[in-house]
Enzyme design. Structure first.
Site, PDB file in Angstrom:
ATOM      1  N   CYS A  83      41.207  33.035  43.856  1.00 21.12           N
ATOM      2  CA  CYS A  83      42.248  32.468  44.688  1.00 21.12           C
ATOM      3  C   CYS A  83      41.792  31.115  45.223  1.00 21.12           C
ATOM      4  O   CYS A  83      40.707  31.001  45.801  1.00 21.12           O
ATOM      5  CB  CYS A  83      42.557  33.418  45.839  1.00 21.12           C
ATOM      6  N   GLU A  84      42.608  30.093  45.035  1.00 20.71           N
ATOM      7  CA  GLU A  84      42.195  28.759  45.457  1.00 20.71           C
ATOM      8  C   GLU A  84      42.235  28.568  46.972  1.00 20.71           C
ATOM      9  O   GLU A  84      41.704  27.582  47.484  1.00 20.71           O
ATOM     10  CB  GLU A  84      43.059  27.695  44.774  1.00 20.71           C
ATOM     11  N   HIS A  85      42.854  29.488  47.700  1.00 25.51           N
ATOM     12  CA  HIS A  85      42.943  29.343  49.150  1.00 25.51           C
ATOM     13  C   HIS A  85      41.657  29.756  49.864  1.00 25.51           C
ATOM     14  O   HIS A  85      41.258  29.129  50.847  1.00 25.51           O
ATOM     15  CB  HIS A  85      44.113  30.167  49.696  1.00 25.51           C
ATOM     16  N   HIS A  86      41.020  30.836  49.382  1.00 23.85           N
ATOM     17  CA  HIS A  86      39.812  31.338  50.039  1.00 23.85           C
ATOM     18  C   HIS A  86      38.614  31.441  49.091  1.00 23.85           C
ATOM     19  O   HIS A  86      37.532  31.837  49.515  1.00 23.85           O
ATOM     20  CB  HIS A  86      40.067  32.723  50.652  1.00 23.85           C
ATOM     21  N   GLN A 124      48.369  33.470  41.876  1.00 24.66           N
ATOM     22  CA  GLN A 124      48.923  34.365  40.867  1.00 24.66           C
ATOM     23  C   GLN A 124      50.262  33.874  40.334  1.00 24.66           C
ATOM     24  O   GLN A 124      50.542  33.988  39.135  1.00 24.66           O
ATOM     25  CB  GLN A 124      49.059  35.782  41.433  1.00 24.66           C
ATOM     26  N   HIS A 152      44.212  41.350  45.457  1.00 24.79           N
ATOM     27  CA  HIS A 152      43.613  40.110  45.945  1.00 24.79           C
ATOM     28  C   HIS A 152      42.563  40.383  47.010  1.00 24.79           C
ATOM     29  O   HIS A 152      42.821  41.081  47.997  1.00 24.79           O
ATOM     30  CB  HIS A 152      44.705  39.202  46.524  1.00 24.79           C
ATOM     31  N   CYS A 154      41.503  38.366  49.190  1.00 26.02           N
ATOM     32  CA  CYS A 154      41.873  37.802  50.494  1.00 26.02           C
ATOM     33  C   CYS A 154      42.830  38.710  51.260  1.00 26.02           C
ATOM     34  O   CYS A 154      43.010  38.555  52.470  1.00 26.02           O
ATOM     35  CB  CYS A 154      42.493  36.413  50.316  1.00 26.02           C
TER      36      CYS A 154
END
Length: 206
Positions: A83-86, A124, A152, A154
């Site tokens: 996941c590119e956010h976390h 995703q 996920h 996260c």
């Protein structure tokens, strides 16, 4: 490690360990920066790679009597992404169906397309669209359907910590864009695998 600057990653991880109050030189952590860099080399091996390269050896299709070819469905394809956010992993299964036009592809090529696209910082929803884009551009099928079902990190390990939840994303193109047109394929996907634990990544590559 192609495309990954392992020296910079190791330095960054050592700094991160210091930032959380740890000693990166203590036993148990002294090799962590190197191991982390090796893992990131795998996780992000798809950055800059072309997923269409796996579809370059398409096989011409000769349909009997000129009738349109029947759908091809490959389901239960295991994948992992970050996941590119976390920068936490999400893992799950992908199902890909397509209505062949003039070509088909070895079944082992489809998991390779997915792995290339998943091995990047991702979300995703975008990954689902990119898989469909690659299938559409690489094979020119009459229709494409992609379904991802993933858990996920996260969501399961931080914040609300919903360990039993998964996320499903669906996209369809061409003749499989409308829900009614893909209902039969969705039902087949929902049935789960028939036997075994799913196809080998090398299946159909011969």
């Amino acid at each position: 490690m192609t495309g990954v600057d392992s020296v910079r990653i190791e330095a960054a991880v050592a700094e991160l360990l210091l930032a959380i109050g740890e000693d990166p030189s203590r036993p148990g952590l002294e090799t962590t920066p190197r191991r982390f860099a090796e893992a990131y080399g795998e996780f992000f091996s798809g950055v800059g790679a072309d997923p269409l390269a796996h579809l370059a050896e398409a096989i011409p299709l000769e349909s009997e009597g000129g009738a349109p070819a029947q759908p091809v469905l490959l389901k239960g394809i295991a994948f992992r992404s970050m996941c590119e956010h976390h920068l936490l992993p999400f893992t799950g299964t992908a199902s890909v169906a397509y209505l062949p036009g003039d070509h088909v592809v070895g079944l082992g090529k489809i998991p390779r397309v997915i792995d290339t696209l998943a091995s990047r910082p991702q979300v995703q929803e975008r990954l689902t669209e990119q898989i469909a884009d690659a299938m559409e551009e690489g094979l020119a099928p009459r229709g494409v359907l992609v379904v991802l079902d993933a858990v996920h990190g996260c969501v399961t390990t931080r914040g609300v910590r919903q360990v039993g939840s998964s996320t499903v994303t669906v996209t369809g193109r061409g003749a499989l864009a409308e829900p009614a047109a893909r209902a039969e394929l969705m039902a087949l996907i929902a049935m789960g695998p028939v036997t075994g634990s799913g196809p080998s990544p090398d299946a159909g590559d011969a």
